[in-house]
Design an enzyme around this catalytic site. Structure first.
Site, PDB file in Angstrom:
ATOM      1  N   SER A 137       0.830  -1.206   0.000  1.00  0.00           N
ATOM      2  CA  SER A 137       0.000   0.000   0.000  1.00  0.00           C
ATOM      3  C   SER A 137       0.866   1.258   0.000  1.00  0.00           C
ATOM      4  O   SER A 137       0.563   2.230  -0.708  1.00  0.00           O
ATOM      5  CB  SER A 137      -0.926   0.015   1.215  1.00  0.00           C
ATOM      6  OG  SER A 137      -1.775  -1.115   1.227  1.00  0.00           O
ATOM      7  N   ASP A 168       1.965  -8.491  10.818  1.00  0.00           N
ATOM      8  CA  ASP A 168       3.160  -9.310  10.606  1.00  0.00           C
ATOM      9  C   ASP A 168       4.424  -8.698  11.195  1.00  0.00           C
ATOM     10  O   ASP A 168       5.402  -9.403  11.405  1.00  0.00           O
ATOM     11  CB  ASP A 168       3.384  -9.538   9.104  1.00  0.00           C
ATOM     12  CG  ASP A 168       2.191 -10.196   8.436  1.00  0.00           C
ATOM     13  OD1 ASP A 168       1.446 -10.908   9.136  1.00  0.00           O
ATOM     14  OD2 ASP A 168       1.999 -10.000   7.221  1.00  0.00           O
ATOM     15  N   VAL A 203      -8.367 -15.155  13.197  1.00  0.00           N
ATOM     16  CA  VAL A 203      -8.671 -14.710  14.557  1.00  0.00           C
ATOM     17  C   VAL A 203      -7.561 -13.784  15.061  1.00  0.00           C
ATOM     18  O   VAL A 203      -7.787 -12.926  15.924  1.00  0.00           O
ATOM     19  CB  VAL A 203      -8.848 -15.923  15.499  1.00  0.00           C
ATOM     20  CG1 VAL A 203      -7.517 -16.635  15.744  1.00  0.00           C
ATOM     21  CG2 VAL A 203      -9.451 -15.501  16.831  1.00  0.00           C
ATOM     22  N   ARG A 225      -6.229 -11.385  13.486  1.00  0.00           N
ATOM     23  CA  ARG A 225      -6.486 -10.015  13.044  1.00  0.00           C
ATOM     24  C   ARG A 225      -7.608  -9.347  13.832  1.00  0.00           C
ATOM     25  O   ARG A 225      -7.774  -8.132  13.773  1.00  0.00           O
ATOM     26  CB  ARG A 225      -6.895  -9.995  11.570  1.00  0.00           C
ATOM     27  CG  ARG A 225      -5.800 -10.292  10.588  1.00  0.00           C
ATOM     28  CD  ARG A 225      -6.316  -9.985   9.178  1.00  0.00           C
ATOM     29  NE  ARG A 225      -5.387 -10.393   8.158  1.00  0.00           N
ATOM     30  CZ  ARG A 225      -4.346  -9.681   7.748  1.00  0.00           C
ATOM     31  NH1 ARG A 225      -4.099  -8.522   8.312  1.00  0.00           N
ATOM     32  NH2 ARG A 225      -3.563 -10.125   6.798  1.00  0.00           N
ATOM     33  N   LEU A 273      -7.160  -4.916  40.556  1.00  0.00           N
ATOM     34  CA  LEU A 273      -7.308  -5.656  39.300  1.00  0.00           C
ATOM     35  C   LEU A 273      -6.193  -5.273  38.326  1.00  0.00           C
ATOM     36  O   LEU A 273      -5.861  -6.021  37.399  1.00  0.00           O
ATOM     37  CB  LEU A 273      -8.680  -5.428  38.668  1.00  0.00           C
ATOM     38  CG  LEU A 273      -9.031  -4.085  38.003  1.00  0.00           C
ATOM     39  CD1 LEU A 273      -8.495  -4.001  36.573  1.00  0.00           C
ATOM     40  CD2 LEU A 273     -10.534  -3.879  38.005  1.00  0.00           C
TER      41      LEU A 273
END
Length: 780
Positions: A125, A170, A304, A306, A661
């Site tokens: 791109s 990536d 999954v 992504r 937490l």
């Protein structure tokens, strides 16, 4: 004078933005964090006075024009920072690869008066964007010759400025330490790996996990380190001939008879052997099943990786890079080359686009030509990370022993560091002792020998399995010396927060009284507060920011059916405002009150009025963060009451204290990887110091450089003597006197639409991409 100059710089930036049009698009594969980038570019563009357009469906929308190119306002990007994917869409566009397609795109931009373009995508791109920029004048000439635009319009739009943001899970783009989406993908991967490990252990199975990444092994490599996998396949480092025998021998060495109930093999989808032939997950699974008889399964994670909400790191990264992209566009001239905004350590930098692209292409060329060592070097820090994996299996002998202890409050990543340190020390032949409950346990003699298999599975566990306390050694010095003498301890590795640093400083200063303390001592900073001098990041801080962010996301979502509500949320961190500031950026908070950025009642009143004005329009929810010790008098309850009273009739107010937490949960991929790496580096340093200071079987190390904090500064791991750090430490407030993240504050305020001085904003510098620059290990 400096403040005036900074204000003038802001006015200059606004003047350069006034009347200019810019657009942002996302292209190629989507990545978590793209929405945060779109939000930052849009709001920063509006902030400097530019007219901002959103281009929908990537380059396809640019070619098609029409309703695919829309004017954005402040509210156009509200409440998207927490969303995965890209709300403006992304598409792979064949038309843009042709001149006819780029001609249509140029016409659509000129028609809107757009001459500044921010592209968020991968190397393909960004390469397309650079081609478009280089052809720009020729495209305008062709439009003029065809009578589609006038010569005057062509002259008015004679130059196209391009700035790129790298969006790719990536992390395969040379020049930047991290790409948008990579950290979030690691979060998805580790969630799945943790789940698979529980079922694998239950059934005594082996699992082969295939991850995405095309021809880049980053995701597989970091996931293997973060999960403690038994074997790894990445395309940049194909296994040598005979790998089948070695892998099966490795899996057998951690066999069921030795206490292991599972095996994890991680492989990148582009895994190959030395001949360039693919290694499939099915082949590996069949190999293990036939040779070892293990019940072996394959899991292909697929897309999954992504999906899901962006991690805190990706939200902050995208916001930082998006703001810098707008500044770069506003400062660009016809002579300015197209650039990419990348990350160098913890700073946004500008990189020549084509230098990055060419260096990225060299990696694939090296792999195609089977020059794998060259490919690894071009990937940057991968070499040291692959070595981390290899080092955990050699067992020479030494006469040294060392003790490892956790000090201070528990922090995610402590156990990963302990595991790494124990195994690397055993690999050097050292005897390793674990100490329960920090310096208190050391004083009480709660010392035990640690073995290789004792730390199996520790990487993914939160808290401190050794146990930790805040007790300092000053009141137990003689008992600590007795324990060191009794167990013949040659070195100390302290993993902890400000108390760990202070404790080692006390031990160092007591050397003049006790020769037994003249041993190498290393501190690995681990605390959610990120308040230890000598390092930019501490283990546990990333996990804590993600926990606080997730809590704030849910708090905001709880008001989805309620009109006009403001939440006041208290974070931990002591006097250090890192946690509040980072969480504020990651959640798109309206304000974050911290000790380091003093405020008064006038500032609080201004914030309430600002939020009231926003609430009168389209904004429905507000989020205000407060660090727990930001002000002695302006407590969380006070701020809640003030907002409630002043906002009456416009919005109501609720208060939440996130509490402990923020200390809990499983460690983030960053903290697991960081802990693993820091544990390795600490042992290497300790081993060197032991060898250098060995006096015929007795260690005597009394120099300042033998008691250090191991830290990550920008992108370099360094050892800084605690004696040097004393001068730059604010002991009263338990934090460094100067903190790098303070320059994030202007960005937080600008993205919340506050008129603020540009003085503290640090713009990115242009850095060239060379083999040397990408070989500097980023520490992550």
């Amino acid at each position: 004078m400096a403040a005036r100059q900074c204000s003038m710089d802001l006015e200059k930036l606004k003047m350069s933005g006034a009347g200019r049009a810019m657009a942002v698009l996302t292209s190629g594969g989507d990545a978590q964090g793209m929405n945060a980038a779109v939000r930052a570019v849009t709001r920063m563009g509006i902030y400097v006075g530019a007219q901002v357009y959103l281009i929908y469906e990537g380059y396809q929308g640019l070619v098609d024009g029409g309703d695919n190119i829309k004017v954005a306002n402040w509210q156009s990007v509200s409440n998207i920072i927490q969303l995965g994917g890209t709300v403006i869409g992304s598409a792979r566009c064949k038309a843009f690869t042709t001149r006819e397609g780029r001609l249509a795109a140029a016409f659509n931009l000129v028609k809107k008066g757009i001459t500044n373009l921010c592209v968020c995508g991968g190397d393909g791109s960004l390469t397309g964007a650079n081609i478009f920029r280089n052809e720009w004048n020729g495209l305008l000439e062709e439009l003029v010759s065809k009578g589609r635009i006038t010569d005057a319009v062509a002259k008015q739009h004679s130059h196209l400025n391009i700035v790129g943001l790298v969006g790719s899970i990536d992390n395969d783009f040379c020049g930047t330490d991290m790409t948008i989406g990579a950290d979030s993908a690691l979060h998805r991967i580790m969630e799945i790996v943790d789940s698979i490990m529980t079922t694998a252990q239950s059934h005594q199975r082996a699992f082969v996990l295939e991850l995405m990444g095309r021809h880049c092994g980053y995701l597989a490599l970091v996931s293997a380190l973060a999960s403690g996998a038994d074997w790894l396949f990445i395309p940049e480092a194909p296994p040598l001939e005979g790998w089948e025998d070695r892998m099966c021998a490795r899996l057998s060495s951690v066999s069921r008879t030795k206490g292991s109930r599972l095996n994890i093999i991680i492989m990148a989808e582009g895994a190959i052997d030395r001949n360039g032939d693919p290694i499939s997950s099915t082949y590996v699974k069949d190999l293990v099943s036939k040779r070892l008889g293990y019940d072996t399964r394959v899991t292909v994670l697929g897309h999954v990786q992504r999906g899901g909400t962006p991690s805190a790191f990706d939200r902050i990264l995208s916001s930082k890079l998006g703001v810098e992209a707008v500044v770069a566009l506003m400062e660009a001239s016809p002579d300015t080359p197209a650039c990419v905004i990348g990350l160098s350590g913890n700073h946004a930098v500008r990189l020549p686009l084509m230098e990055c692209v060419e260096m990225t292409k060299l990696v694939q060329t090296a792999m195609n030509e089977k020059r794998f060592d060259e490919a690894i070097k071009l990937r940057g820090g991968i070499q040291s990370k692959t070595n981390t994996k290899k080092h955990t299996s050699t067992f020479p002998q030494s006469n040294f022993s060392l003790a490892i202890l956790n000090v201070g409050a528990p922090a995610a990543g402590m156990n990963a560091a302990v595991r790494s340190a124990v195994r690397r020390a055993i690999g050097h032949g050292h005897k390793v002792y674990g100490v329960h409950d920090g310096f208190q346990g050391l004083a009480n003699g709660e010392v035990f020998e640690m073995e290789w298999h004792r730390v199996a599975g520790w990487t993914g566990q939160g808290g401190s399995l050794l146990g930790t306390k805040r007790t300092l050694p000053s009141n137990n010095m003689e008992k600590i010396v007795e324990t060191i003498t009794k167990f013949n301890i040659s070195a100390l590795l302290v993993i902890g927060g400000f108390e760990g640093y202070t404790g080692v400083l006390q031990l160092f200063e007591a050397r003049s009284q006790y020769d037994e303390l003249c041993i190498p001592m290393c501190v690995i900073p681990a605390t959610i507060s990120n308040n230890v001098p000598g390092t930019d990041f501490t283990m546990g801080a990333d996990t804590a920011v993600n926990s606080a962010m997730a809590g704030c996301d849910k708090i905001k979502q709880s008001a989805s059916g309620t009109k006009r509500r403001v939440f006041v949320v208290e974070t931990m961190g002591g006097y250090c405002g890192y946690l509040a500031t980072s969480t504020g950026i990651a959640t798109g908070a309206d304000a974050a009150y911290i000790f380091e950025d003093p405020f008064n009642i006038h500032d609080l009143k201004t914030n309430v009025e600002h939020l009231s004005e926003k609430m009168k329009k389209d904004i429905q929810r507000g989020l205000v963060l407060r660090n727990e010790k930001c002000h002695e008098n302006y407590t969380t309850d006070f701020i809640h009451r003030l907002y409630s009273a002043e906002g009456k009739g416009i919005f109501d107010c609720r208060v939440n204290v996130l509490g402990h937490l923020q200390q809990g949960g499983t460690p983030s991929p960053f903290d697991r990887n960081f802990g693993t790496k820091m544990g390795m580096r600490a042992i290497e340093w300790i081993t060197t110091k032991l060898t250098e200071n060995d006096r015929q079987g007795r260690v005597f190390a009394n120099g300042p450089d033998t008691a250090c904090v191991l830290g990550l500064k920008r992108k370099v791991i360094s050892f800084t003597p605690v004696a040097e750090l004393k001068a730059v430490t604010d002991f009263e407030h338990r934090m460094p006197k100067v903190q790098w993240w303070a320059n994030l504050r202007p960005m937080l305020k600008m993205l919340a639409k506050y008129q603020t001085s540009f003085c503290d904003y640090v713009p990115g510098e242009m850095e060239h991409v060379t083999r040397r620059s990408i070989s500097i290990d980023s520490g992550f």
